[in-house]
Design a protein around this motif. Structure first.
Motif, mmCIF file in Angstrom:
data_model
loop_
_atom_site.group_PDB
_atom_site.id
_atom_site.type_symbol
_atom_site.label_atom_id
_atom_site.label_comp_id
_atom_site.label_asym_id
_atom_site.label_seq_id
_atom_site.Cartn_x
_atom_site.Cartn_y
_atom_site.Cartn_z
ATOM 1 N N LYS A 150 0.810 -1.215 0.000
ATOM 2 C CA LYS A 150 0.000 0.000 0.000
ATOM 3 C C LYS A 150 0.849 1.273 0.000
ATOM 4 O O LYS A 150 0.474 2.273 -0.594
ATOM 5 C CB LYS A 150 -0.935 0.003 1.214
ATOM 6 C CG LYS A 150 -1.969 -1.120 1.218
ATOM 7 C CD LYS A 150 -2.966 -0.968 0.073
ATOM 8 C CE LYS A 150 -4.056 -2.027 0.168
ATOM 9 N NZ LYS A 150 -5.008 -1.934 -0.965
ATOM 10 N N GLU A 184 -6.945 0.587 11.549
ATOM 11 C CA GLU A 184 -7.275 1.794 10.782
ATOM 12 C C GLU A 184 -6.558 3.026 11.329
ATOM 13 O O GLU A 184 -6.220 3.945 10.578
ATOM 14 C CB GLU A 184 -8.787 2.032 10.737
ATOM 15 C CG GLU A 184 -9.465 2.159 12.072
ATOM 16 C CD GLU A 184 -10.076 0.837 12.511
ATOM 17 O OE1 GLU A 184 -11.134 0.879 13.160
ATOM 18 O OE2 GLU A 184 -9.506 -0.223 12.204
ATOM 19 N N PHE A 234 -3.104 2.831 9.887
ATOM 20 C CA PHE A 234 -3.124 3.174 8.456
ATOM 21 C C PHE A 234 -3.347 4.669 8.246
ATOM 22 O O PHE A 234 -2.843 5.253 7.276
ATOM 23 C CB PHE A 234 -4.205 2.367 7.733
ATOM 24 C CG PHE A 234 -3.967 0.871 7.772
ATOM 25 C CD1 PHE A 234 -2.702 0.354 7.983
ATOM 26 C CD2 PHE A 234 -5.024 -0.018 7.591
ATOM 27 C CE1 PHE A 234 -2.486 -1.015 8.016
ATOM 28 C CE2 PHE A 234 -4.816 -1.385 7.612
ATOM 29 C CZ PHE A 234 -3.543 -1.889 7.835
ATOM 30 N N CYS A 288 -7.052 -6.703 7.159
ATOM 31 C CA CYS A 288 -6.267 -5.525 6.764
ATOM 32 C C CYS A 288 -7.022 -4.683 5.738
ATOM 33 O O CYS A 288 -7.042 -3.441 5.844
ATOM 34 C CB CYS A 288 -4.909 -5.957 6.212
ATOM 35 S SG CYS A 288 -3.775 -6.624 7.444
ATOM 36 N N GLU A 289 -7.618 -5.308 4.770
ATOM 37 C CA GLU A 289 -8.334 -4.567 3.727
ATOM 38 C C GLU A 289 -9.531 -3.825 4.308
ATOM 39 O O GLU A 289 -9.809 -2.678 3.942
ATOM 40 C CB GLU A 289 -8.783 -5.520 2.619
ATOM 41 C CG GLU A 289 -7.675 -6.021 1.718
ATOM 42 C CD GLU A 289 -7.070 -4.918 0.845
ATOM 43 O OE1 GLU A 289 -7.638 -3.801 0.789
ATOM 44 O OE2 GLU A 289 -6.015 -5.173 0.232
ATOM 45 N N TYR A 296 -8.257 -0.890 6.184
ATOM 46 C CA TYR A 296 -7.788 0.107 5.220
ATOM 47 C C TYR A 296 -8.960 0.903 4.669
ATOM 48 O O TYR A 296 -8.902 2.135 4.530
ATOM 49 C CB TYR A 296 -7.030 -0.589 4.089
ATOM 50 C CG TYR A 296 -6.535 0.341 3.015
ATOM 51 C CD1 TYR A 296 -5.485 1.219 3.252
ATOM 52 C CD2 TYR A 296 -7.113 0.331 1.744
ATOM 53 C CE1 TYR A 296 -5.026 2.070 2.257
ATOM 54 C CE2 TYR A 296 -6.661 1.177 0.744
ATOM 55 C CZ TYR A 296 -5.617 2.047 1.009
ATOM 56 O OH TYR A 296 -5.164 2.894 0.025
#
Length: 997
Positions: free
Chosen positions: A259, A315, A318, A554-555, A558
């Motif tokens: 990413k 999050e 991120f 994770c996605e 994100y």
């Protein structure tokens, strides 16, 4: 297999003595009443062999004439020898043929063979780590060869050094009590002994522990690692380990790399096993009763630890990569890989509550070490956890920093001091075998980066980080060691750094061969997954599902991070103070209330301060004189600095506020003024702390002399102050300027901590300050030039300051520690030296009783104040110079023409009160006087603020010493000349005529 690589040659008598000194059983060397030492040399060393034979012949004559351990030893040897032709002979035969027997009987040969085997076992225990297969890259093993003595690198062909033959490999030998390789068996063949020793000491785990001077601890470690089959894992444990590796490496680090490929994140690739390692330490500690774990670490791997150990919301991590998010909190913030976190959660393995705190750290890799230890000590104190059974610390280090940073050594030396011990820390070294671009051979002089830990007898467990099961076992033992013996332990994860120093760095410039090998290296996750799939513990499908599961996590995180509009620094607090800044949901008032104390409380504290609460306690005659002086001052309703400090501390203790004073020689005080710890002159180590005898239900007072350390001890006290806002934590420098060796803590944690990490801290620094010719120039100055006066608060108590997150008081009067409503800024008090005994530097009870409060400015109250229109000069000052000014003014008879006003609070600057003073004397010239050199005091700070008040209609002239590089002179005459020079200027009423500002 490297069979017999570690077999030592026959040792001389002196070497045997040295070996025997390392371990019990160690018996008297020449006494028949003593038993056999752990190792003995062969007959090749005549003196020692003669001693063994002396014991043997004495036993033959009369078994009771020797120690019972010798008796048991020779009985067993004789029983084993009885199967052959040799038999014990009667005493008469022995006496007649002693010279013949001494050559060698089968019994003595057997005894010596057993002793040789014991030497062999001991050699593995002491030096096996040198030939263990620790390095995943195969580089370290070759480098360590230079540290292995040549007499240890032998082969089976050199069995002659032991008077052993190849045929002896299949003989059975009695195992000594100093090994557990036999398990339930008491004898093993030499071949099997070597095999088991190789498996224990020369595979993927290298143990350093035989330097520990405690036999119980050595035996404990031997049992944990030597017992056959001890390192076994269930299928469920292996699956958990695999899942943790997946989260650590394959998905988290890979996800960030995909990413944000061009962002620095200081990933953990090459040592992904650190995440399961830390989780294992926490799991095992939780199982043993630990409820609170405080961690410190450098930046490498910090994001991974936050995500997978502390369980920070992904999050929020991120969001730190989004350059468009605006910070919602005041301050500068900090880079993501410096941030900390505090989190309470359930430990899934033990199903118990656990609190985890990762302390924020700057780029100064090891600076956080003492901070973590101080916070841990405080948490233990507030929980009443004197033995460290509820709170512990874990410190993660890099190999280069662990060996190179002096604060590591300073922190280790706090580990067993009564007022600083945290009852053991687990140290985890991420041994990348490189420091930025520097090879180990250029970075340290010792074989391992962990050798510093040997100074405190901490066992060191080296482990190959590409063997996850070995790592997990070692970490489990390390956690158990800490919670069993309450001592430090080091786990050295020998690994590599898959990328450069950061993701943008090219390591092939400086380590081309190393990185060629790293590029060929199969990741540990693949190795371990293939192993488990091959043995049937997991299937390929289950492994892929685990990867896909964490990918989804994770996605989804994100996606949620994209919805964030602002960034909250306060979400990364490592030491929250819930409820402190608000009352019923409303912010607390930050104004300073009345700070006075009821007079009966002052009198009571003065009475205790001038007495000895314990009976039959004989104090020094000189101290008796000091206590009588305190009693007289209390009777006369006055205080000097030392007694005022007593009043301040005592009143806080009465209110239930814990006070802790730490530093070099603080119990007595550098200048022999404090005497908070009394020493019985006739009973060794009998002491009394009167401050702890004020009231039955008071808070505890801790006063403790520290080691001769500034960096480590100030960091420790800073950490201690982080734990709670409801305490007064003070660190005193022996002399003010000595705090320069702790400047890293001041710059990186205290001055900037609130701006970077929204972290408040109420640490108080006492820095003896004053321009006096004592012990050289530097110690005369507390260094106000260094303490961050711009852009924030600076206060003087007869000089006082608050820079940035600071309050700083430059005290010439008594110490006003009690302004408790201030918003927990860190505080510097520039404390006096000569003024400790100055007859004018005293305060009346009238300035301290109920209803009084702190004065930001102390105006002129003499003759000049009675006729302000006649005053020709108004001098503003702060600190000790006030007394010099008053004396000089009196000598020149200028009391009616010159007014002197003291600033007690320099910042936040008292604009309103300064304006009142300036307007009170409309015809007076204004001057600022300081004893410090122009570039080392407060003039550059106060000058523009005066200009704001005066709207540039009146200048504020500088009076003081000229700029200089050194803060003070070491020559008394030079000092006095410069002092008189600026005093002459201060009272020369024509000094500024014709000058432009």
């Amino acid at each position: 297999m490297n069979q017999l690589r570690l077999l030592p040659s026959r040792l001389g008598a002196q070497a045997v003595r040295l070996l025997a000194a390392h371990e019990v059983p160690v018996f008297g060397w020449r006494s028949r009443s003593s038993g056999p030492p752990a190792t003995l040399p062969s007959s090749k060393d005549g003196g020692s062999s003669s001693y063994m034979e002396e014991m043997y012949f004495a036993w033959l004559e009369n078994p009771r004439s020797v120690h019972k351990s010798w008796d048991n030893f020779f009985r067993k040897a004789s029983e084993e020898a009885s199967s052959g032709s040799a038999q014990p002979r009667p005493p008469s035969v022995v006496r007649d043929s002693r010279s013949a027997v001494s050559s060698r009987t089968k019994t003595s040969k057997l005894v010596e063979d057993h002793l040789a085997v014991q030497s062999l076992i001991r050699a593995y225990q002491i030096r096996g780590h040198h030939v263990a297969q620790l390095d995943p890259l195969g580089i370290l093993d070759a480098d360590l060869d230079s540290f292995v003595p040549s007499d240890l690198i032998t082969t089976i062909d050199k069995l002659a050094f032991y008077d052993l033959q190849e045929a002896d490999l299949d003989k059975e030998f009695q195992l000594p009590t100093t090994t557990f390789i036999g398990g339930s068996e008491n004898t093993l063949s030499l071949r099997e002994i070597i095999r088991r020793l190789e498996n224990t000491y020369c595979q993927h785990i290298g143990l350093e522990f035989m330097f520990i001077n405690d036999v119980e601890q050595c035996q404990w470690i031997r049992q944990k690692f030597e017992t056959p089959g001890v390192m076994q894992f269930s299928s469920e444990e292996k699956r958990t380990l695999l899942a943790r590796l997946v989260r650590s490496m394959s998905r988290f680090e890979d996800f960030l790399a995909r990413k944000w490929s061009s962002e620095k994140r200081f990933g953990l690739e090459g040592c992904e096993v650190m995440i399961p390692a830390l989780k294992t330490i926490i799991d095992k500690s939780s199982e043993m009763g630990i409820e609170n774990v405080i961690l410190g670490m450098p930046h490498r791997g910090r994001l991974n630890v936050l995500a997978n150990v502390i369980r920070k919301d992904l999050e929020q991590i991120f969001c730190q990569f989004d350059p468009k998010l605006e910070a919602a909190d005041e301050g500068s913030g900090d880079v993501k890989y410096h941030l900390g976190m505090y989190h309470e959660r359930i430990n899934r393995v033990t199903n118990r509550n656990i609190t985890l705190s990762l302390v924020a750290n700057p780029s100064h890799l090891e600076a956080v070490d003492p901070v973590v230890q101080g916070k841990t000590k405080a948490e233990q104190f507030y929980r009443g956890d004197a033995q460290g059974k509820k709170v512990m610390s874990i410190l993660v280090h890099g190999d280069a920093a662990f060996a190179g940073q002096g604060v590591v050594y300073e922190t280790f030396h706090l580990s067993d001091l009564p007022s600083y011990t945290t009852n053991g820390t687990v140290h985890v070294v991420v041994n990348n075998q490189i420091g930025f671009t520097t090879d180990p051979r250029m970075a340290r002089s010792s074989p391992y980066p962990t050798d510093v830990a040997r100074v405190v007898n901490a066992p060191i467990f080296h482990v190959n980080a590409d063997d996850p099961e070995a790592v997990i076992y070692v970490c489990s033992v390390a956690a158990e060691w800490r919670n069993t013996f309450n001592k430090d332990v080091v786990v050295d994860l020998v690994c590599y750094r898959r990328r450069g120093h950061n993701e943008m760095d090219e390591p092939m410039f400086t380590q081309p061969l190393m990185y060629k090998q790293i590029h060929r290296q199969v990741p540990v996750l693949k190795k371990y997954a293939d192993k488990l799939i091959a043995e049937g513990t997991v299937t390929l499908q289950e492994f892929e599902e685990e990867i896909a599961k964490y990918d989804r996590i994770c996605e989804e995180a994100y996606g949620r991070s994209k919805d964030k509009k602002i960034l909250h620094i306060k979400h990364w607090l490592d030491s929250p103070w819930p409820g402190f800044f608000n009352v019923d949901g409303e912010p607390k008032s930050m104004t300073c209330p009345a700070t006075g104390i009821p007079e009966d409380v002052l009198t009571h504290i003065g009475s205790v301060a001038s007495s000895v609460p314990l009976e039959d306690f004989k104090i020094h005659t000189g101290l008796s004189r000091i206590l009588r002086g305190r009693a007289d001052m209390t009777k006369n309703r006055t205080v000097d600095w030392a007694l005022a400090e007593y009043m301040a501390f005592g009143s806080l203790l009465k209110e239930g506020i814990h006070v802790r004073l730490s530093g070099q020689d603080v119990e007595r005080g550098t200048f022999s003024h404090r005497h908070h710890v009394l020493h019985d002159q006739e009973v060794d180590r009998r002491t009394c702390v009167p401050m702890n005898h004020l009231w039955p239900d008071q808070a505890p007072y801790t006063v403790c002399n520290s080691s001769l350390s500034e960096y480590g001890v100030l960091g420790f006290e800073l950490g201690y102050a982080m734990a709670s806002p409801n305490a007064l934590v003070l660190w005193e420098a022996q002399f003010g300027d000595f705090h320069n060796t702790a400047q890293c803590i001041i710059d990186q944690f205290i001055s900037t901590g609130q701006a970077k990490w929204v972290r408040h801290n109420g640490i108080v620094l006492l820095l003896p300050h004053g321009m006096e010719v004592v012990a050289g120039g530097l110690v005369g100055s507390g260094g106000p030039r260094r303490d961050g006066m711009d852009p924030g608060p600076l206060v003087e108590l007869d000089g006082m300051c608050f820079p940035g997150p600071w309050s700083t008081w430059v005290c010439a009067g008594w110490g006003l520690y009690m302004c408790k409503a201030l918003p927990r800024m860190s505080l510097i008090i520039f404390t006096p030296k000569s003024l400790l005994r100055h007859p004018e530097a005293k305060s009346s009870f009238d300035q301290m009783v109920s209803g009084t409060s702190f004065q930001r400015v102390i105006p002129e109250d003499g003759a000049a104040a009675q006729a302000p229109e006649q005053v020709q000069r108004l001098i503003f000052c702060t600190g000790k110079v006030y007394y010099d000014l008053v004396k000089e003014r009196s000598s020149q008879g200028l009391e009616e023409k010159v007014a002197i006003t003291r600033l007690e609070q320099i910042s936040p600057f008292p604009f309103d009160l300064i304006k009142q003073e300036a307007e009170k004397y409309p015809g007076a010239e204004l001057a600022w006087c300081q004893e410090e050199h122009k570039n080392m005091g407060y003039y550059d700070y106060i000058s523009p603020r005066f200009m704001t008040i005066l709207r540039r209609t009146r200048p504020i002239w500088y009076v003081g010493r000229d700029p200089a590089a050194a803060p003070a002179t070491g020559n008394r005459n030079t000092h006095l000349v410069s002092l008189q020079k600026f005093l002459d200027t201060a009272f020369n009423l024509q000094a500024f005529e014709g000058k432009t500002f």
